[in-house]
Motif scaffolding. Structure first.
Motif, PDB file in Angstrom:
ATOM      1  N   ASP A 326      25.934 -16.709 -22.202  1.00 34.08           N
ATOM      2  CA  ASP A 326      27.070 -17.297 -23.133  1.00 34.08           C
ATOM      3  C   ASP A 326      26.950 -18.884 -23.233  1.00 34.08           C
ATOM      4  N   SER A 327      27.007 -19.487 -22.038  1.00 36.20           N
ATOM      5  CA  SER A 327      27.214 -20.961 -21.766  1.00 36.20           C
ATOM      6  C   SER A 327      26.088 -21.727 -22.641  1.00 36.20           C
ATOM      7  N   ASN A 328      24.943 -21.101 -22.672  1.00 34.63           N
ATOM      8  CA  ASN A 328      23.998 -21.709 -23.586  1.00 34.63           C
ATOM      9  C   ASN A 328      24.172 -21.574 -24.774  1.00 34.63           C
ATOM     10  N   ASP A 329      24.680 -20.534 -25.359  1.00 33.43           N
ATOM     11  CA  ASP A 329      24.857 -20.305 -26.763  1.00 33.43           C
ATOM     12  C   ASP A 329      26.167 -21.396 -27.340  1.00 33.43           C
ATOM     13  N   PHE A 330      27.083 -21.465 -26.488  1.00 35.58           N
ATOM     14  CA  PHE A 330      28.271 -22.447 -26.613  1.00 35.58           C
ATOM     15  C   PHE A 330      27.911 -23.773 -26.592  1.00 35.58           C
ATOM     16  N   SER A 331      26.938 -24.302 -25.560  1.00 38.38           N
ATOM     17  CA  SER A 331      26.900 -25.511 -25.293  1.00 38.38           C
ATOM     18  C   SER A 331      25.616 -26.139 -26.329  1.00 38.38           C
ATOM     19  N   GLY A 332      24.868 -25.238 -26.854  1.00 41.76           N
ATOM     20  CA  GLY A 332      23.862 -25.581 -27.726  1.00 41.76           C
ATOM     21  C   GLY A 332      22.610 -26.197 -26.709  1.00 41.76           C
ATOM     22  N   GLU A 333      22.615 -25.635 -25.584  1.00 42.14           N
ATOM     23  CA  GLU A 333      21.398 -25.872 -24.657  1.00 42.14           C
ATOM     24  C   GLU A 333      20.321 -24.836 -24.297  1.00 42.14           C
ATOM     25  N   PRO A 334      19.124 -25.180 -24.378  1.00 41.42           N
ATOM     26  CA  PRO A 334      18.128 -23.903 -24.151  1.00 41.42           C
ATOM     27  C   PRO A 334      18.315 -23.528 -22.628  1.00 41.42           C
ATOM     28  N   GLY A 335      17.778 -22.220 -22.441  1.00 40.62           N
ATOM     29  CA  GLY A 335      17.971 -21.685 -21.190  1.00 40.62           C
ATOM     30  C   GLY A 335      16.573 -22.003 -20.486  1.00 40.62           C
ATOM     31  N   LEU A 336      16.278 -21.364 -19.275  1.00 39.87           N
ATOM     32  CA  LEU A 336      15.113 -21.539 -18.495  1.00 39.87           C
ATOM     33  C   LEU A 336      14.006 -20.707 -18.883  1.00 39.87           C
ATOM     34  N   LEU A 337      12.938 -21.212 -19.184  1.00 43.68           N
ATOM     35  CA  LEU A 337      11.594 -20.423 -19.415  1.00 43.68           C
ATOM     36  C   LEU A 337      10.826 -20.335 -18.291  1.00 43.68           C
ATOM     37  N   VAL A 338      10.371 -19.084 -17.991  1.00 41.78           N
ATOM     38  CA  VAL A 338       9.456 -18.686 -16.884  1.00 41.78           C
ATOM     39  C   VAL A 338       8.425 -17.753 -17.160  1.00 41.78           C
ATOM     40  N   LYS A 339       7.427 -17.645 -16.399  1.00 40.60           N
ATOM     41  CA  LYS A 339       6.511 -16.752 -16.967  1.00 40.60           C
ATOM     42  C   LYS A 339       6.518 -15.565 -15.948  1.00 40.60           C
ATOM     43  N   LEU A 340       6.128 -14.293 -16.720  1.00 45.22           N
ATOM     44  CA  LEU A 340       6.259 -12.756 -16.001  1.00 45.22           C
ATOM     45  C   LEU A 340       4.573 -12.690 -15.471  1.00 45.22           C
ATOM     46  N   VAL A 341       4.672 -12.373 -14.365  1.00 44.31           N
ATOM     47  CA  VAL A 341       3.402 -11.754 -13.715  1.00 44.31           C
ATOM     48  C   VAL A 341       3.207 -10.384 -13.575  1.00 44.31           C
ATOM     49  N   LYS A 342       4.282  -9.626 -13.745  1.00 47.89           N
ATOM     50  CA  LYS A 342       4.340  -8.221 -13.505  1.00 47.89           C
ATOM     51  C   LYS A 342       5.581  -7.439 -14.022  1.00 47.89           C
TER      52      LYS A 342
END
Length: 520
Positions: A326-342
């Motif tokens: 929710d903090s990202n939605d309310f602050s307008g800041e993006p989340g952290l992008l990570v890559k899935l391997v499994k």
């Protein structure tokens, strides 16, 4: 709105007044959604025309600012309960709250206004109301689900979000001064048309008026309520063009090279969203999804490099996911992008190499309604991802910089834009037509010219509230002078509560005469 929608069909320029269902026809999600959008457009436009840019009822005026001096050494700024309308949008504050702990905004410890309140001396602040809408699914609010049916994921919601924000007077003056200087510089361009020059001059005059209204002269502070609005941006000035690649060629001898066709096997609603904005001092980036970013699940916990989620449906190894709350939605800041391997059951394994040095995939108690969202960008021969997102390269006179998403769909960003995290564009792609739904014109030669479009959202709306600063005795003072009060247009005597009217006796019930028959 990151829902699983077929498309967003509402277009105010078409002036539709109603969606009419027909018997025996297929009903799509876009139809009732458009009906709601039409009605909302009418109601908010009517409220804006009657009320003006902002205003609230005098008998329940919300967002009044007051100073709570219960603790004389550390006063608090309170925000009053009530209603207010901003650009026709109803904004409600259900109960009095502290500026530092608003329902949808928690101020940081180093918030300049909080420091000003603590020291009770320093610069003045202009306070304003920031209003926008966010998309709420069952991840953010589980009450949307119907437990009697086993809790299926059905409709989502749009929610009005408000935050009371503060800007220091000196910051406002600098921002407005920089914009004035930029406008003056543009006026020196000899290639400007008369119309462009007139628009720039009007903007320059308005900025100078704002500066005069906020400047301090002869020991007095200029408290022009609306001057600060010109320092805020409701919707970024970025523009994007989408098209079908006219030169797409397939080397596979078993396939026929398409002529500017959408080559996907399914109908999709592509979402192109700004990840890192240009205000960060670095080059902006974007991410995209073929499902409007709707593939998401609750983030329940972390074990090492594994994300524990409520459901792994729609997630596959090799894709990039965004960790947010929710903090990202309310602050307008993006989340952290990570890559899935499994992907194993309800456990998503993250590639350690994709976790930035300053990032973490630990789930903390402060991350309310944490979620994992899938995006579909990937590295190709032409694209090298920047922390999981696509570098945003604007077009120029010599370099068009078309960026390929997939299946023949390309996007281009117009030069000179300012990008804000969360700006997004939607591109419906349809198999039946082999095309995308995007504004374009067709020349007599048959050439297609695709048009540039501003972001579809998120649109912010602003209203001035008041000033916090020192009075003539250098003591802390708070003013709600910027609020507009509305009186009811109803002249009915009921508005005068001192008038007491006798109650009317109830009319006697008429009984049927003897021998008569009651009508059924």
């Amino acid at each position: 709105m990151k829902g699983d929608f077929s498309r967003i069909g509402f277009d105010p320029s078409k002036h539709f007044s109603q969606v009419l269902l027909q018997q025996g026809r297929v009903t799509l999600d876009a139809d009732p959604n458009e009906q709601g959008a039409i009605l909302l457009h009418v109601i908010r436009t009517l409220a804006r025309d009657l009320i003006g840019p902002c205003g609230g009822p005098a008998d329940n005026l919300g967002f009044q600012l007051a100073l709570d001096t219960t603790d004389a050494s550390h006063p608090h700024l309170t925000i009053g309960a009530g209603r207010y309308y901003v650009d026709g949008i109803l904004v409600e504050n259900d109960s009095d709250c502290d500026y530092a702990a608003q329902p949808d905004f928690t101020a940081a410890d180093d918030d300049p206004l909080l420091q000003r309140l603590a020291s009770q001396s320093g610069e003045d602040f202009w306070l304003y109301l920031d209003v926008w809408e966010r998309h709420v699914s069952a991840i953010e609010d589980d009450s949307i689900r119907e437990p009697a049916l086993g809790g299926p994921d059905t409709c989502s919601r749009a929610q009005v979000v408000w935050q009371v924000r503060a800007l220091a007077r000196d910051t406002l003056l600098k921002t407005l001064g920089d914009e004035r200087d930029a406008a003056q510089q543009k006026l020196q361009d000899p290639n400007l048309t008369d119309d462009e020059r007139a628009v720039l001059q009007a903007r320059l005059d308005q900025l100078q008026q704002d500066l005069n209204g906020l400047s301090q002269a002869n020991g007095q502070s200029g408290n022009d309520c609306t001057a600060g609005l010109d320092a805020l941006t409701g919707l970024s000035d970025a523009h994007m063009v989408a098209r079908l690649d006219p030169g797409q060629q397939i080397k596979d001898p078993c396939s026929i090279a398409p002529d500017a066709l959408y080559r996907g096997a399914e109908n999709q609603l592509y979402r192109v969203e700004i990840h890192r904005g240009s205000a960060a001092g670095v080059s902006p980036t974007f991410k995209w999804s073929r499902d409007n970013g709707s593939v998401a699940t609750r983030w329940l916990g972390t074990e090492g490099n594994d994300l524990l989620v409520a459901s792994s449906r729609g997630f596959t190894a090799g894709t990039w996911v965004e960790l947010a709350a929710d903090s990202n939605d309310f602050s307008g800041e993006p989340g952290l992008l990570v890559k899935l391997v499994k992907v194993d059951g309800d456990r998503l394994s993250v590639d350690p190499a994709s976790i930035p040095a300053d990032g973490s995939i630990a789930l903390t108690a402060s991350m309310t309604h944490a979620k994992v969202r899938r995006w579909d960008q990937a590295e190709t021969d032409d694209i090298t991802l920047d922390q999981g997102a696509v570098p945003l390269l604007e077009a120029s006179d010599t370099q068009p910089n078309w960026i390929t998403l997939e299946d023949g769909i390309q996007v281009q960003f117009t030069a000179g834009g300012s990008y804000r995290s969360g700006d997004y564009w939607l591109i419906p792609a349809r198999v039946a037509t082999g095309s995308i739904e995007w504004p374009h014109t067709v020349a007599s030669s048959g050439d297609v010219e695709w048009q540039s479009e501003p972001p579809a959202g998120t649109q912010h709306h602003y209203a001035p509230l008041g000033f916090v600063g020192g009075n003539s005795d250098n003591r802390l003072s708070v003013s709600s002078s910027c609020l507009c009060q509305l009186r009811s247009i109803n002249s009915c005597a009921l508005a005068n509560r001192d008038v007491v009217r006798p109650k009317q006796a109830p009319k006697p019930r008429v009984r049927p005469k003897s021998g008569a028959t009651k009508r059924k």
